[in-house]
Motif scaffolding. Structure first.
Motif, PDB file in Angstrom:
ATOM      1  N   ASN A   1      29.903   9.508 -18.750  1.00  0.00           N
ATOM      2  CA  ASN A   1      30.939   9.155 -19.718  1.00  0.00           C
ATOM      3  C   ASN A   1      30.744  10.140 -20.831  1.00  0.00           C
ATOM      4  N   ASN A   2      32.091  10.567 -21.364  1.00  0.00           N
ATOM      5  CA  ASN A   2      32.145  11.555 -22.511  1.00  0.00           C
ATOM      6  C   ASN A   2      31.198  12.685 -22.353  1.00  0.00           C
ATOM      7  N   VAL A   3      31.482  13.493 -21.033  1.00  0.00           N
ATOM      8  CA  VAL A   3      30.441  14.549 -21.084  1.00  0.00           C
ATOM      9  C   VAL A   3      30.647  15.766 -22.040  1.00  0.00           C
ATOM     10  N   THR A   4      29.626  16.192 -21.995  1.00  0.00           N
ATOM     11  CA  THR A   4      29.328  17.310 -23.168  1.00  0.00           C
ATOM     12  C   THR A   4      28.990  18.646 -22.626  1.00  0.00           C
ATOM     13  N   LEU A   5      29.412  19.638 -23.207  1.00  0.00           N
ATOM     14  CA  LEU A   5      29.262  21.070 -22.716  1.00  0.00           C
ATOM     15  C   LEU A   5      27.890  21.482 -22.181  1.00  0.00           C
ATOM     16  N   PRO A   6      26.637  20.865 -22.779  1.00  0.00           N
ATOM     17  CA  PRO A   6      25.300  21.264 -22.119  1.00  0.00           C
ATOM     18  C   PRO A   6      25.217  20.527 -20.825  1.00  0.00           C
ATOM     19  N   MET A   7      26.006  19.618 -20.487  1.00  0.00           N
ATOM     20  CA  MET A   7      26.073  18.872 -19.006  1.00  0.00           C
ATOM     21  C   MET A   7      26.586  19.906 -17.889  1.00  0.00           C
ATOM     22  N   HIS A   8      27.221  21.139 -18.588  1.00  0.00           N
ATOM     23  CA  HIS A   8      27.743  22.005 -17.320  1.00  0.00           C
ATOM     24  C   HIS A   8      26.889  22.553 -16.170  1.00  0.00           C
ATOM     25  N   ASN A   9      27.049  22.395 -15.190  1.00  0.00           N
ATOM     26  CA  ASN A   9      26.366  22.823 -14.260  1.00  0.00           C
ATOM     27  C   ASN A   9      25.262  21.919 -13.604  1.00  0.00           C
ATOM     28  N   ASN A  10      25.107  20.838 -14.187  1.00  0.00           N
ATOM     29  CA  ASN A  10      24.133  19.752 -13.871  1.00  0.00           C
ATOM     30  C   ASN A  10      24.556  19.473 -12.275  1.00  0.00           C
ATOM     31  N   ILE A  11      23.410  19.304 -11.605  1.00  0.00           N
ATOM     32  CA  ILE A  11      23.518  19.000 -10.198  1.00  0.00           C
ATOM     33  C   ILE A  11      22.654  17.503 -10.108  1.00  0.00           C
ATOM     34  N   TYR A  12      23.407  16.946  -9.170  1.00  0.00           N
ATOM     35  CA  TYR A  12      23.082  15.543  -8.803  1.00  0.00           C
ATOM     36  C   TYR A  12      22.929  15.282  -7.296  1.00  0.00           C
ATOM     37  N   ARG A  13      22.349  14.445  -6.795  1.00  0.00           N
ATOM     38  CA  ARG A  13      21.981  13.933  -5.399  1.00  0.00           C
ATOM     39  C   ARG A  13      21.604  12.565  -5.751  1.00  0.00           C
ATOM     40  N   VAL A  14      21.720  11.669  -4.481  1.00  0.00           N
ATOM     41  CA  VAL A  14      21.264  10.283  -4.551  1.00  0.00           C
ATOM     42  C   VAL A  14      20.316  10.371  -3.363  1.00  0.00           C
ATOM     43  N   ALA A  15      19.175   9.287  -3.773  1.00  0.00           N
ATOM     44  CA  ALA A  15      18.136   9.031  -2.751  1.00  0.00           C
ATOM     45  C   ALA A  15      18.592   7.612  -2.216  1.00  0.00           C
ATOM     46  N   ILE A  16      18.855   7.643  -0.818  1.00  0.00           N
ATOM     47  CA  ILE A  16      18.967   6.236  -0.140  1.00  0.00           C
ATOM     48  C   ILE A  16      17.877   5.922   0.486  1.00  0.00           C
ATOM     49  N   THR A  17      17.365   4.631   0.388  1.00  0.00           N
ATOM     50  CA  THR A  17      16.119   4.168   1.179  1.00  0.00           C
ATOM     51  C   THR A  17      16.387   3.093   1.707  1.00  0.00           C
ATOM     52  N   GLY A  18      16.018   3.309   3.270  1.00  0.00           N
ATOM     53  CA  GLY A  18      16.393   1.779   4.100  1.00  0.00           C
ATOM     54  C   GLY A  18      15.044   1.245   4.144  1.00  0.00           C
ATOM     55  N   LEU A  19      14.695   0.556   5.261  1.00  0.00           N
ATOM     56  CA  LEU A  19      13.537  -0.236   5.297  1.00  0.00           C
ATOM     57  C   LEU A  19      12.282   0.734   5.407  1.00  0.00           C
ATOM     58  N   CYS A  20      12.623   1.870   6.242  1.00  0.00           N
ATOM     59  CA  CYS A  20      11.263   2.548   6.085  1.00  0.00           C
ATOM     60  C   CYS A  20      11.593   3.976   5.792  1.00  0.00           C
ATOM     61  N   SER A  21      12.669   4.637   5.788  1.00  0.00           N
ATOM     62  CA  SER A  21      12.593   5.987   5.288  1.00  0.00           C
ATOM     63  C   SER A  21      13.708   6.112   4.271  1.00  0.00           C
ATOM     64  N   THR A  22      13.537   7.234   3.705  1.00  0.00           N
ATOM     65  CA  THR A  22      14.528   7.598   2.390  1.00  0.00           C
ATOM     66  C   THR A  22      15.427   9.005   2.822  1.00  0.00           C
ATOM     67  N   ILE A  23      16.480   9.151   2.800  1.00  0.00           N
ATOM     68  CA  ILE A  23      17.437  10.220   3.017  1.00  0.00           C
ATOM     69  C   ILE A  23      18.142  10.726   1.800  1.00  0.00           C
ATOM     70  N   PHE A  24      18.431  11.876   1.492  1.00  0.00           N
ATOM     71  CA  PHE A  24      19.315  12.224   0.475  1.00  0.00           C
ATOM     72  C   PHE A  24      20.754  12.863   0.673  1.00  0.00           C
ATOM     73  N   SER A  25      21.576  12.434  -0.218  1.00  0.00           N
ATOM     74  CA  SER A  25      23.112  12.980  -0.063  1.00  0.00           C
ATOM     75  C   SER A  25      22.977  14.304  -0.552  1.00  0.00           C
ATOM     76  N   ASP A  26      24.257  14.929  -0.163  1.00  0.00           N
ATOM     77  CA  ASP A  26      24.736  16.413  -0.562  1.00  0.00           C
ATOM     78  C   ASP A  26      24.509  16.359  -2.038  1.00  0.00           C
ATOM     79  N   GLU A  27      24.122  17.748  -2.510  1.00  0.00           N
ATOM     80  CA  GLU A  27      24.019  18.078  -3.771  1.00  0.00           C
ATOM     81  C   GLU A  27      25.308  18.335  -4.362  1.00  0.00           C
TER      82      GLU A  27
END
Length: 231
Positions: free
Chosen positions: A159-185
Motif C-alpha cells: 500500500n502507498n508504495v514509496t520510491l525506496p521500495m523500487h526494485n524490491n524482490i519478493y518471494r513466498v515460502a510455501i510449507t506442506g506437511l513435510c517440505s517447504t518450496i519457494f515461489s518465483d522471485e
C-alpha cells in the motif's frame, strides 16, 4: 639303503587375506507414506567369499528401517570367517508425496509512487495427498530473504508504495506437511510521479488571428496525457 631314516616336519599355514565380494543394490527411490514424512525401505545386500564359509553382512541403516524424506547413504559391510571385510554403499532417496505444488506464481508489479497493489500466489498439495499448507512472504534484504512480519496469506498487499521500495524482490515460502518450496522471485518497480512543464511556442500572449502551441515537457517520459482548460 640300510633302512635307517630320519623325519622332519614343516607347518604350512594358509591365511585368508581377501575380503568378501559384497554387492549393494542400485540406488532406491521411493515416496513417503501419506500422512507421514518417512517410509519403510527393505533391500537386499549379497556377498561371496573366496574361501567359502559364512559371511556376515551388516547394513547401516538396516533393511526395514524407517527412512526420512531426503537422501540417506546406506553402508553395508560383509565380514568373512577370517575377519576380512569389504564395504559398499548406495542411496535411499525418499521423495515427499505431499510436496506443495504452485498453481499460480506471483507476478512482477510496476507502480507509481503512492499507488497500491497486491501480489498473489496459489498452491495445492499433490493430488490426493491432503495435508496443511502455510505461507510466508519474504523480502530480499541484500544478502538473504527475510520473512515479512504478518505476511502469512496467499496475498501480499503493498500500500502507498514509496520510491525506496523500487526494485524490491519478493518471494513466498510455501510449507506442506513435510517440505517447504519457494515461489518465483518477483520484482516491484516504483516509478516517481511525473513532473510537467508547459512551454507555449512561439507566443505567450496572442492577438487575433495569432495562434500558439503548448508543449508539455514530462519527466520521466511516457504515460498518457489529459489536457484541461480553466480547471
Amino acid at each position: 639303503v640300510c633302512g635307517n631314516f630320519t623325519n622332519c616336519t614343516q607347518t604350512i599355514t594358509v591365511n585368508d587375506q581377501s575380503g568378501p565380494i559384497v554387492v549393494c543394490p542400485a540406488n532406491i527411490t521411493v515416496n513417503s507414506n501419506i500422512g507421514t514424512c518417512n517410509t519403510t525401505v527393505n533391500f537386499t545386500v549379497t556377498a561371496t567369499d573366496n574361501c567359502g564359509g559364512a559371511v556376515t553382512i551388516v547394513s547401516s541403516p538396516a533393511s526395514g528401517s524407517v527412512f526420512p524424506i531426503g537422501t540417506t547413504t546406506v553402508t553395508s559391510t560383509a565380514t568373512d570367517a577370517c575377519g576380512n571385510s569389504s564395504t559398499c554403499t548406495f542411496l535411499v532417496i525418499v521423495r515427499d508425496a505431499q510436496l506443495p505444488v504452485i498453481t499460480t506464481q506471483p507476478l512482477n508489479r510496476t507502480l507509481c509512487v503512492g499507488q497500491s497493489t497486491t501480489m498473489t500466489v496459489a498452491a495445492a498439495t499433490t493430488p490426493n495427498a491432503g495435508g496443511p499448507l502455510s505461507y510466508q512472504w519474504q523480502l530480499w534484504n541484500g544478502s538473504a530473504f527475510a520473512n515479512i512480519a504478518g505476511a502469512t496469506g496467499t496475498t501480499l498487499s503493498l500500500n502507498n508504495v514509496t520510491l525506496p521500495m523500487h526494485n524490491n524482490i519478493y518471494r513466498v515460502a510455501i510449507t506442506g506437511l513435510c517440505s517447504t518450496i519457494f515461489s518465483d522471485e518477483v520484482r516491484l518497480i516504483v516509478n516517481p510521479l511525473p513532473t510537467v512543464v508547459l512551454h507555449p511556442q512561439p507566443y505567450t500572449s496572442l492577438l487575433p488571428p495569432q495562434y500558439t502551441s503548448i508543449l508539455a515537457q514530462v519527466s520521466p517520459q511516457g504515460g498518457t496525457f489529459s489536457w484541461s482548460y480553466n480547471g
